[in-house]
Design an enzyme around this catalytic site. Sequence first.
Site, PDB file in Angstrom:
ATOM      1  N   SER A  43       0.824  -1.222   0.000  1.00  0.00           N
ATOM      2  CA  SER A  43       0.000   0.000   0.000  1.00  0.00           C
ATOM      3  C   SER A  43       0.853   1.264   0.000  1.00  0.00           C
ATOM      4  CB  SER A  43      -0.870   0.044   1.263  1.00  0.00           C
ATOM      5  OG  SER A  43      -1.768  -1.007   1.270  1.00  0.00           O
ATOM      6  N   HIS A  74      -3.705   0.416  -4.777  1.00  0.00           N
ATOM      7  CA  HIS A  74      -2.986  -0.653  -5.472  1.00  0.00           C
ATOM      8  C   HIS A  74      -3.305  -0.568  -6.963  1.00  0.00           C
ATOM      9  CE1 HIS A  74      -1.694  -3.169  -1.941  1.00  0.00           C
ATOM     10  NE2 HIS A  74      -2.491  -2.289  -1.380  1.00  0.00           N
ATOM     11  N   HIS A  96      -5.764  -9.291  -1.503  1.00  0.00           N
ATOM     12  CA  HIS A  96      -5.862  -9.483  -0.042  1.00  0.00           C
ATOM     13  C   HIS A  96      -7.024 -10.414   0.295  1.00  0.00           C
ATOM     14  CE1 HIS A  96      -4.146  -5.421  -0.672  1.00  0.00           C
ATOM     15  NE2 HIS A  96      -3.419  -5.687   0.400  1.00  0.00           N
ATOM     16  N   TYR A  98      -9.030  -9.773   2.627  1.00  0.00           N
ATOM     17  CA  TYR A  98     -10.183  -8.939   2.993  1.00  0.00           C
ATOM     18  C   TYR A  98     -10.975  -8.460   1.777  1.00  0.00           C
ATOM     19  CZ  TYR A  98      -7.186  -4.807   2.095  1.00  0.00           C
ATOM     20  OH  TYR A  98      -6.371  -3.870   1.518  1.00  0.00           O
ATOM     21  N   GLU A  99     -10.420  -8.684   0.572  1.00  0.00           N
ATOM     22  CA  GLU A  99     -11.194  -8.348  -0.635  1.00  0.00           C
ATOM     23  C   GLU A  99     -12.181  -9.469  -0.966  1.00  0.00           C
ATOM     24  OE1 GLU A  99      -8.665  -6.107  -3.753  1.00  0.00           O
ATOM     25  OE2 GLU A  99      -7.218  -7.253  -2.580  1.00  0.00           O
ATOM     26  N   ALA A 126       2.971  -2.079   4.054  1.00  0.00           N
ATOM     27  CA  ALA A 126       2.800  -1.029   5.057  1.00  0.00           C
ATOM     28  C   ALA A 126       2.268  -1.730   6.302  1.00  0.00           C
ATOM     29  CB  ALA A 126       1.797   0.011   4.566  1.00  0.00           C
ATOM     30  N   MET A 227      -2.005  -6.671   6.883  1.00  0.00           N
ATOM     31  CA  MET A 227      -3.085  -7.504   6.332  1.00  0.00           C
ATOM     32  C   MET A 227      -2.645  -8.260   5.081  1.00  0.00           C
ATOM     33  SD  MET A 227      -6.114  -4.674   6.733  1.00  0.00           S
ATOM     34  CE  MET A 227      -6.245  -3.667   8.228  1.00  0.00           C
ATOM     35  N   SER A 228      -1.347  -8.517   4.961  1.00  0.00           N
ATOM     36  CA  SER A 228      -0.865  -9.173   3.735  1.00  0.00           C
ATOM     37  C   SER A 228       0.376 -10.018   4.028  1.00  0.00           C
ATOM     38  CB  SER A 228      -0.510  -8.105   2.690  1.00  0.00           C
ATOM     39  OG  SER A 228       0.609  -7.363   3.115  1.00  0.00           O
ATOM     40  N   ASN A 251       2.277   3.649  11.029  1.00  0.00           N
ATOM     41  CA  ASN A 251       1.515   4.175  12.177  1.00  0.00           C
ATOM     42  C   ASN A 251       1.885   3.392  13.424  1.00  0.00           C
ATOM     43  OD1 ASN A 251      -0.124   2.111  10.538  1.00  0.00           O
ATOM     44  ND2 ASN A 251      -1.117   1.998  12.543  1.00  0.00           N
ATOM     45  N   HIS A 263      -7.056   4.054   6.451  1.00  0.00           N
ATOM     46  CA  HIS A 263      -6.328   3.605   5.256  1.00  0.00           C
ATOM     47  C   HIS A 263      -5.654   4.801   4.581  1.00  0.00           C
ATOM     48  CE1 HIS A 263      -5.203   1.087   1.928  1.00  0.00           C
ATOM     49  NE2 HIS A 263      -5.787   1.889   1.081  1.00  0.00           N
TER      50      HIS A 263
HETATM   51  N1  HPA Z   1      -2.985  -2.662  11.309  1.00  0.00           N
HETATM   52  C1  HPA Z   1      -3.147  -3.513  10.277  1.00  0.00           C
HETATM   53  N2  HPA Z   1      -2.659  -3.274   9.070  1.00  0.00           N
HETATM   54  C2  HPA Z   1      -1.978  -2.146   8.881  1.00  0.00           C
HETATM   55  C3  HPA Z   1      -1.771  -1.214   9.908  1.00  0.00           C
HETATM   56  C4  HPA Z   1      -2.312  -1.491  11.188  1.00  0.00           C
HETATM   57  O1  HPA Z   1      -2.166  -0.701  12.134  1.00  0.00           O
HETATM   58  N3  HPA Z   1      -1.045  -0.190   9.380  1.00  0.00           N
HETATM   59  C5  HPA Z   1      -0.822  -0.501   8.076  1.00  0.00           C
HETATM   60  N4  HPA Z   1      -1.390  -1.674   7.770  1.00  0.00           N
END
Ligand code: HPA
Length: 295
Positions: A43, A74, A96, A98-99, A126, A227-228, A251, A263
């Site tokens: 991402s 993406h 992903h 989640y898609e 990320a 998430m990947s 973050n 996001h």
């Molecule tokens: N959690 C899950 N996935 C992420 C995060 C997070 O804080 N930051 C970037 N991708």
Amino acid sequence: MLQTFHYVLKGTCTMLYDQVIEAAAAIRASSNLRPTLALILGSGLGDLANELEQAVAIAYADIPHFVHSTVASHAGRLLLGWLENMPVVVMQGRFHLYEGYAPHVVTLPVRVMRMLGAEVLLVTNAAGGVNPAYCPGDFMLIRDHIYMPGLAGLSPLVGQDDVRLGERFPSLTLAYEPQLRAAARVVAAGQNVTLHEGVYTMVGGSNFETSAELKYLRVIGTDAVGMSTALEVIVARQVGMRVLGISLITNSATGSETGEVSHTSVVEAAKAVRTAFSALIRGIVREIANRSSEP
Ligand code: HPA
């Protein structure tokens, strides 16, 4: 219900190898480059793909059996070209769980990139910094992972009974190759870049985690959460690729945050360090190329 799930996956997986062959053949019709390294850009990190030389770009929509990337950050293209004098194949955007895609669908491109010739997988993402010592903008070398969905039965290998796909029970100790990690450390030190080394935990998403979940993830040994990646690495190991993983911490995710993560903020944080990211990845690719040309 369980019974249905079993048969659906089994039915799809007997054809998986043929899907890989068809996708690879379609890509070869657009480019005869034989890549030695595969790069997956996470991402907000996709810009690096625009730095390839002599690039051929193919939309995922034009590759048989590739699904669509439904995430705005993406791009949804596969590129073949040269980076630091190395022939590479690059995923500008990934799929992903989640898609709504099944694990073996999400990971099909890894099998295809291996079929095209790639021996090394450099995977990026990320991630949230669960380790309180990590700051947004830092990088983390993935030493190991915890694949939460896999522990609950969502491995990309579920349903396989086809030896052409690889070892059904691959070992994942040392999934992230120590020699490649050593190479990445040398490059980061030379560029004065903060490169932590830690455990990446993959969660299903697409919601971000609760504070209680983040505290739990820290207790079980997580340094960064995303998430990947983990399911891609499982398949890469099954097909015998050497793997290096780099997370960009976008973050803080310790469970004590007062602000909200989104996001958009994740993508913006990734874009803010795009120059440093590009320099690090290019340096690592150069180092891998140099080391592999040594006698
Ligand atoms: N959690 C899950 N996935 C992420 C995060 C997070 O804080 N930051 C970037 N991708």
